[in-house]
Enzyme design. Sequence first.
Site, PDB file in Angstrom:
ATOM      1  N   HIS A  56     -10.152  -5.080  -3.290  1.00  0.00           N
ATOM      2  CA  HIS A  56      -8.816  -5.241  -2.697  1.00  0.00           C
ATOM      3  C   HIS A  56      -8.955  -5.629  -1.240  1.00  0.00           C
ATOM      4  O   HIS A  56      -9.771  -5.079  -0.512  1.00  0.00           O
ATOM      5  CB  HIS A  56      -7.968  -3.976  -2.854  1.00  0.00           C
ATOM      6  CG  HIS A  56      -8.652  -2.709  -2.455  1.00  0.00           C
ATOM      7  ND1 HIS A  56      -9.591  -2.096  -3.262  1.00  0.00           N
ATOM      8  CD2 HIS A  56      -8.556  -1.948  -1.346  1.00  0.00           C
ATOM      9  CE1 HIS A  56     -10.029  -0.999  -2.653  1.00  0.00           C
ATOM     10  NE2 HIS A  56      -9.425  -0.882  -1.483  1.00  0.00           N
ATOM     11  N   LEU A  57      -8.117  -6.579  -0.857  1.00  0.00           N
ATOM     12  CA  LEU A  57      -8.078  -7.068   0.517  1.00  0.00           C
ATOM     13  C   LEU A  57      -6.862  -6.439   1.188  1.00  0.00           C
ATOM     14  O   LEU A  57      -5.725  -6.622   0.728  1.00  0.00           O
ATOM     15  CB  LEU A  57      -7.971  -8.598   0.496  1.00  0.00           C
ATOM     16  CG  LEU A  57      -7.896  -9.315   1.841  1.00  0.00           C
ATOM     17  CD1 LEU A  57      -9.093  -8.986   2.733  1.00  0.00           C
ATOM     18  CD2 LEU A  57      -7.803 -10.821   1.609  1.00  0.00           C
ATOM     19  N   HIS A  58      -7.105  -5.649   2.246  1.00  0.00           N
ATOM     20  CA  HIS A  58      -5.997  -5.077   3.007  1.00  0.00           C
ATOM     21  C   HIS A  58      -5.451  -6.147   3.952  1.00  0.00           C
ATOM     22  O   HIS A  58      -6.220  -6.772   4.690  1.00  0.00           O
ATOM     23  CB  HIS A  58      -6.477  -3.904   3.869  1.00  0.00           C
ATOM     24  CG  HIS A  58      -6.945  -2.706   3.111  1.00  0.00           C
ATOM     25  ND1 HIS A  58      -6.164  -1.573   2.945  1.00  0.00           N
ATOM     26  CD2 HIS A  58      -8.117  -2.438   2.494  1.00  0.00           C
ATOM     27  CE1 HIS A  58      -6.850  -0.661   2.270  1.00  0.00           C
ATOM     28  NE2 HIS A  58      -8.037  -1.156   1.970  1.00  0.00           N
ATOM     29  N   ASN A 115     -12.961  -2.765   2.539  1.00  0.00           N
ATOM     30  CA  ASN A 115     -13.764  -1.567   2.752  1.00  0.00           C
ATOM     31  C   ASN A 115     -14.861  -1.514   1.688  1.00  0.00           C
ATOM     32  O   ASN A 115     -14.611  -1.799   0.512  1.00  0.00           O
ATOM     33  CB  ASN A 115     -12.897  -0.308   2.668  1.00  0.00           C
ATOM     34  CG  ASN A 115     -11.983  -0.170   3.874  1.00  0.00           C
ATOM     35  OD1 ASN A 115     -12.365  -0.504   4.989  1.00  0.00           O
ATOM     36  ND2 ASN A 115     -10.777   0.318   3.655  1.00  0.00           N
ATOM     37  N   ASP A 134       0.854  -1.182   0.000  1.00  0.00           N
ATOM     38  CA  ASP A 134       0.000   0.000   0.000  1.00  0.00           C
ATOM     39  C   ASP A 134       0.893   1.236   0.000  1.00  0.00           C
ATOM     40  O   ASP A 134       1.872   1.318   0.737  1.00  0.00           O
ATOM     41  CB  ASP A 134      -0.919  -0.005   1.232  1.00  0.00           C
ATOM     42  CG  ASP A 134      -2.058   1.004   1.103  1.00  0.00           C
ATOM     43  OD1 ASP A 134      -3.214   0.579   0.995  1.00  0.00           O
ATOM     44  OD2 ASP A 134      -1.771   2.230   1.088  1.00  0.00           O
ATOM     45  N   ILE A 135       0.548   2.211  -0.838  1.00  0.00           N
ATOM     46  CA  ILE A 135       1.381   3.405  -1.013  1.00  0.00           C
ATOM     47  C   ILE A 135       1.337   4.310   0.223  1.00  0.00           C
ATOM     48  O   ILE A 135       2.233   5.130   0.433  1.00  0.00           O
ATOM     49  CB  ILE A 135       0.932   4.170  -2.285  1.00  0.00           C
ATOM     50  CG1 ILE A 135       2.053   5.006  -2.854  1.00  0.00           C
ATOM     51  CG2 ILE A 135      -0.321   5.001  -2.024  1.00  0.00           C
ATOM     52  CD1 ILE A 135       1.764   5.544  -4.247  1.00  0.00           C
TER      53      ILE A 135
HETATM   54  P1  AMP Z   1      -9.668   1.675   0.165  1.00  0.00           P
HETATM   55  O1  AMP Z   1      -9.725   2.908   1.014  1.00  0.00           O
HETATM   56  O2  AMP Z   1     -10.100   0.438   0.889  1.00  0.00           O
HETATM   57  O3  AMP Z   1     -10.352   1.867  -1.168  1.00  0.00           O
HETATM   58  O4  AMP Z   1      -8.132   1.420  -0.097  1.00  0.00           O
HETATM   59  C1  AMP Z   1      -7.420   1.946  -1.159  1.00  0.00           C
HETATM   60  C2  AMP Z   1      -5.973   1.827  -0.762  1.00  0.00           C
HETATM   61  O5  AMP Z   1      -5.197   1.965  -1.938  1.00  0.00           O
HETATM   62  C3  AMP Z   1      -5.496   2.912   0.211  1.00  0.00           C
HETATM   63  O6  AMP Z   1      -5.003   2.297   1.390  1.00  0.00           O
HETATM   64  C4  AMP Z   1      -4.399   3.644  -0.569  1.00  0.00           C
HETATM   65  O7  AMP Z   1      -3.320   4.030   0.238  1.00  0.00           O
HETATM   66  C5  AMP Z   1      -4.001   2.598  -1.596  1.00  0.00           C
HETATM   67  N1  AMP Z   1      -3.436   3.116  -2.838  1.00  0.00           N
HETATM   68  C6  AMP Z   1      -3.915   4.139  -3.594  1.00  0.00           C
HETATM   69  N2  AMP Z   1      -3.147   4.308  -4.681  1.00  0.00           N
HETATM   70  C7  AMP Z   1      -2.177   3.359  -4.628  1.00  0.00           C
HETATM   71  C8  AMP Z   1      -1.072   3.004  -5.463  1.00  0.00           C
HETATM   72  N3  AMP Z   1      -0.802   3.678  -6.609  1.00  0.00           N
HETATM   73  N4  AMP Z   1      -0.265   1.987  -5.090  1.00  0.00           N
HETATM   74  C9  AMP Z   1      -0.512   1.325  -3.943  1.00  0.00           C
HETATM   75  N5  AMP Z   1      -1.543   1.595  -3.110  1.00  0.00           N
HETATM   76  C10 AMP Z   1      -2.359   2.587  -3.438  1.00  0.00           C
END
Ligand code: AMP
Length: 118
Positions: free
Chosen positions: A104-106, A91, A34-35
Amino acid sequence: MSAPAEDCLFCGIVAGDIPAEVLHRSERSVAFADINPAAPVHVLVVPARHIESAATLEAEDAEELADLLRTAREVARQRGIADSGYRLVFNVGADANNTVAHLHLHVLGGRAMTWPPG
Ligand code: AMP
Ligand code: ZN
């Protein structure tokens, strides 16, 4: 595999068009850092095929879902948090701050998690 969804950030990462720290690829999933990490270990596991959200899953997505969970387990092992524990999160919608419309699975770990989450 279905065509990548237009303008989908995570389809771009799956395709290699958008840079990311890819940690693992399985038959149906891609795991990347995660970025904006919310924990010492924060990895996102996404299906290679575009699926919009945990709220739109269909019976035909069962293999993708099973592979996401297997990949999360493998990532936890690789990152050394399999024994200490970790949190798995999907989420959904605005109140959960869902920002990317590709399932996406955190995978969160490396510190003790609070409950309930903030
Ligand atoms: P959500 O809030 O569950 O939709 O999670 C989206 C996640 O994607 C967040 O935790 C962001 O930090 C992550 N994210 C957004 N852009 C990128 C990217 N380019 N590379 C990696 N993670 C990302
Ligand atoms: Zn996508």
